[in-house]
Write a protein that holds these residues in place. Structure first.
Motif, short mmCIF file in Angstrom:
data_model
loop_
_atom_site.label_atom_id
_atom_site.label_comp_id
_atom_site.label_asym_id
_atom_site.label_seq_id
_atom_site.Cartn_x
_atom_site.Cartn_y
_atom_site.Cartn_z
N PRO A 160 45.96 53.04 -0.37
CA PRO A 160 45.03 52.42 -1.32
C PRO A 160 43.76 53.24 -1.49
O PRO A 160 43.38 54.01 -0.61
CB PRO A 160 44.71 51.08 -0.64
N GLU A 161 43.12 53.07 -2.64
CA GLU A 161 41.84 53.74 -2.91
C GLU A 161 40.70 52.76 -2.69
O GLU A 161 40.86 51.56 -2.93
CB GLU A 161 41.80 54.20 -4.38
N PHE A 162 39.54 53.29 -2.28
CA PHE A 162 38.36 52.44 -2.08
C PHE A 162 37.30 52.81 -3.10
O PHE A 162 36.19 53.21 -2.74
CB PHE A 162 37.84 52.58 -0.65
N ILE A 163 37.66 52.76 -4.35
CA ILE A 163 36.73 53.18 -5.40
C ILE A 163 36.10 51.95 -6.06
O ILE A 163 36.71 50.89 -6.08
CB ILE A 163 37.44 54.02 -6.48
N LYS A 227 29.67 39.88 3.79
CA LYS A 227 28.25 40.28 3.81
C LYS A 227 27.54 39.71 2.58
O LYS A 227 26.43 39.19 2.67
CB LYS A 227 28.10 41.81 3.82
N ILE A 228 28.21 39.85 1.41
CA ILE A 228 27.56 39.37 0.17
C ILE A 228 27.35 37.86 0.22
O ILE A 228 26.27 37.36 -0.08
CB ILE A 228 28.39 39.76 -1.07
N SER A 229 28.39 37.14 0.64
CA SER A 229 28.23 35.67 0.69
C SER A 229 27.20 35.27 1.74
O SER A 229 26.48 34.28 1.57
CB SER A 229 29.59 34.99 0.96
N TYR A 270 29.72 37.97 -6.16
CA TYR A 270 30.59 39.06 -6.59
C TYR A 270 31.63 38.59 -7.60
O TYR A 270 32.08 37.45 -7.58
CB TYR A 270 31.30 39.71 -5.39
N GLY A 271 32.00 39.52 -8.51
CA GLY A 271 33.06 39.25 -9.48
C GLY A 271 33.95 40.48 -9.58
O GLY A 271 33.98 41.31 -8.66
N GLY A 272 34.66 40.60 -10.70
CA GLY A 272 35.46 41.79 -10.95
C GLY A 272 36.92 41.62 -10.61
O GLY A 272 37.36 40.58 -10.12
N SER A 330 29.15 41.37 -18.24
CA SER A 330 30.10 42.10 -17.40
C SER A 330 29.88 41.68 -15.94
O SER A 330 28.82 41.16 -15.58
CB SER A 330 29.91 43.61 -17.55
N TYR A 331 30.88 41.93 -15.07
CA TYR A 331 30.75 41.45 -13.68
C TYR A 331 29.74 42.27 -12.88
O TYR A 331 29.31 41.85 -11.80
CB TYR A 331 32.11 41.41 -12.98
N LYS A 332 29.36 43.42 -13.42
CA LYS A 332 28.25 44.20 -12.86
C LYS A 332 27.79 45.14 -13.98
O LYS A 332 28.52 45.31 -14.97
CB LYS A 332 28.68 44.98 -11.61
N LEU A 421 18.56 36.32 -12.50
CA LEU A 421 19.45 36.09 -11.35
C LEU A 421 19.58 37.30 -10.44
O LEU A 421 19.97 37.17 -9.28
CB LEU A 421 20.83 35.65 -11.85
N TRP A 422 19.29 38.51 -10.95
CA TRP A 422 19.39 39.72 -10.11
C TRP A 422 18.03 40.37 -9.87
O TRP A 422 17.96 41.49 -9.41
CB TRP A 422 20.35 40.73 -10.76
N ARG A 423 16.94 39.68 -10.26
CA ARG A 423 15.58 40.22 -10.08
C ARG A 423 15.45 41.58 -10.78
O ARG A 423 15.03 42.58 -10.20
CB ARG A 423 15.21 40.29 -8.59
#
Ligand SMILES: NC(=O)c1ccc[n+]([C@@H]2O[C@H](COP(=O)([O-])OP(=O)(O)OC[C@H]3O[C@@H](n4cnc5c(N)ncnc54)[C@H](O)[C@@H]3O)[C@@H](O)[C@H]2O)c1
Ligand SMILES: O=c1ccn([C@@H]2O[C@H](COP(=O)(O)OP(=O)(O)O[C@H]3O[C@H](CO)[C@@H](O)[C@H](O)[C@H]3O)[C@@H](O)[C@H]2O)c(=O)[nH]1
Length: 443
Positions: A160-163, A227-229, A270-272, A330-332, A421-423
């Protein structure tokens, strides 16, 4: 190594991940042939311009076209390569598991083509698959279609890729590490050779069996989302504690090297296409085999709760019928992808609750409107969206939004409320005309 001495590579599936992998491999000297069932993508690769928004992708394709081609013919792809990377979709099914149906179709076509190919070939599964499936159904499908056994004449790897979208090319050239699940050392050696040539700095290579590699891939994403949650749980607390500021707390937390600063922004969640489904799949797998996955389940619950958190906040400031402009879909930032976007979900929820919602996004507006339909109105411009609303929400932190002119926020004697929401917006700049409210900041 010269191009002639490198293994030749085919990439099966020229989508958001496959097309950049083909381009990066060609840029590092490999002769690459892409294979896709979608003629548009094959023609686009051959014409040197993919319809995919990804920095450096089309520049790399154009600069390396003498080593890069694409086809719809599996025989041609197999004959002209020594290793085939399979990067086709693995959509989630109704139980939360990733479906291997496209991977199995690819095993069928590659396997049939391998019947007439002489010599060694490695099939590399790069698509994200459920733990336990490479060594069972995928291997069985490849062996049945090819008439060969995985072993000295046919290698199989899970790799798998971690991109992350938006930095795919950079992430492929400079990965933290390479993960290889291998049928045997010969297959793993060939894949390691490819990566040590492809990556700019020689990354550590972690080699193991299929199931450990499959579990590692999904565990990286479930751990990072934890971590995000966690940061979002803290942000919820900070909302209610006068003087608290989630950024101050997470900065101090991240300075502890056991924790680390990355992926610790408490904001919207997080989304995507990847993160949201990985906890669901992890928990579904645990249930199926009788294990517990409380952390993955809680991580997912906290993430989903963000939609309620924002709609609850909106209800404090505005009644149904209020005109709301929601900026960023968009999700980011920097992507047109709206899969599992919290902003899109918030837009739908607010519209269903009776608010009049106008939406804007620099790249993802059309994709979002396809999902949202007539519930919302697409803004004709950023400035009209801001001028014509009674409440403004910045749902995705596009840098473009920093340039919003405070003059657009002037309302006859009233102050505009902005939920950021994201400052993203500099609150001071708007001090004369609007109240900019950040999530995670106790009032
Ligand atoms: N996009 C990401 O950020 C990302 C990151 C890591 C892992 N992944 C994994 O990679 C895989 C692919 O994701 P993607 O985002 O590139 O998908 P995508 O939908 O963008 O592209 C998939 C491509 O595969 C092609 N395809 C489908 N069936 C085929 C077949 N039988 N033979 C040849 N081509 C076929 C499609 O036409 C399409 O062009 C998934 O398993 C995903 O989970 C994606
Ligand atoms: O502190 C943070 C960091 C990110 N996010 C959100 O997390 C999501 C995912 O972001 P990112 O990691 O940049 O994008 P993806 O392209 O989804 O990449 C993730 O998913 C891929 C598919 O599995 C993996 O390959 C990558 O390693 C992994 O980062 C986005 O909604 C971000 O807004 C946060 O909420 N807080």
């Amino acid at each position: 190594m010269t191009s002639a001495s490198l293994p030749r590579v085919s990439v099966v599936g020229l989508g958001k991940l496959g097309a950049p992998l083909a381009a990066v491999l060609a840029s590092r000297g490999f002769t690459v042939i892409g294979l896709d069932v979608n003629k548009t993508f094959v023609d686009a690769m051959n014409a040197g311009k993919m319809p995919i928004v990804e920095p450096q992708l089309n520049e790399l394709i154009a600069a390396n076209k003498e080593r890069l081609s694409a086809t719809m013919d599996a025989n041609e792809a197999v004959q002209k390569s020594d290793a085939s990377f399979v990067i086709v979709p693995t959509p989630s099914d109704s139980t939360g598991f990733f479906s291997n149906r496209f991977v199995l179709q690819a095993m069928e076509t590659l396997g049939k083509a391998l019947r007439t190919k002489k010599g060694y070939h490695v099939v590399v599964i790069t698509s994200t698959v459920m733990p336990g499936t490479t060594g069972t159904e995928i291997k069985a499908a490849l062996e049945a279609a090819s008439g060969r056994k995985v072993g000295p004449e046919l290698g199989l790897c899970y790799n798998p890729e971690f991109i992350a979208l938006g930095s795919v090319v950079r992430d492929m050239l400079y990965p933290d590490s390479i993960l290889i699940g291998e049928s045997d050392a010969k297959a793993g050696d060939m894949l390691q050779t490819i990566y040590l040539q492809m990556c700019e700095k020689k990354p550590p290579v972690q080699r193991m069996n299929f199931v450990n590699a499959e579990l590692t891939k999904i565990s990286v994403n479930t751990y990072v989302t934890t971590k995000i949650s966690y940061a979002n749980m803290l942000a919820d607390l900070c909302d209610r504690l006068p003087g608290a500021d989630v950024d101050v707390v997470t900065k101090a937390l991240g300075a502890d090297t056991r924790i680390g600063a990355k992926y610790l922004k408490g904001a919207m969640g997080y989304g995507g296409p990847c993160f949201p489904r990985d906890n669901v799949a992890f928990a579904a797998l645990a249930r199926k085999i009788g294990a517990r996955a409380d952390v993955a389940e809680a991580t997912d619950r906290i993430n989903n709760h963000q939609i309620e958190r924002v709609s609850g906040l909106v209800a404090k400031f505005a009644k149904a019928g209020t005109r709301i402009a929601l900026l960023g879909l968009s999700y980011k930032p920097q992507t047109p992808v709206v899969e599992e976007s919290h902003s899109v979900k918030i837009a739908a929820k607010l519209a269903d609750a009776g608010y009049i919602v106008t939406v804007h996004d620099p790249l993802a507006q059309d994709a979002a409107l396809t999902v949202l339909g007539e519930k919302v109105v697409g803004a004709s411009s950023l400035d009209s969206a801001v001028r014509d609303c009674d409440l403004l929400i910045v749902g995705t932190g596009w840098p473009e939004y920093k340039a919003i002119d405070p003059a657009w926020c002037k309302r006859n004697g009233q102050r505009l409320t902005i939920l950021d929401l994201w400052r993203t917006l500099p609150a001071d700049k708007f001090a004369d005309v609007a109240d900019v409210l950040y999530l995670g900041s106790g009032r």
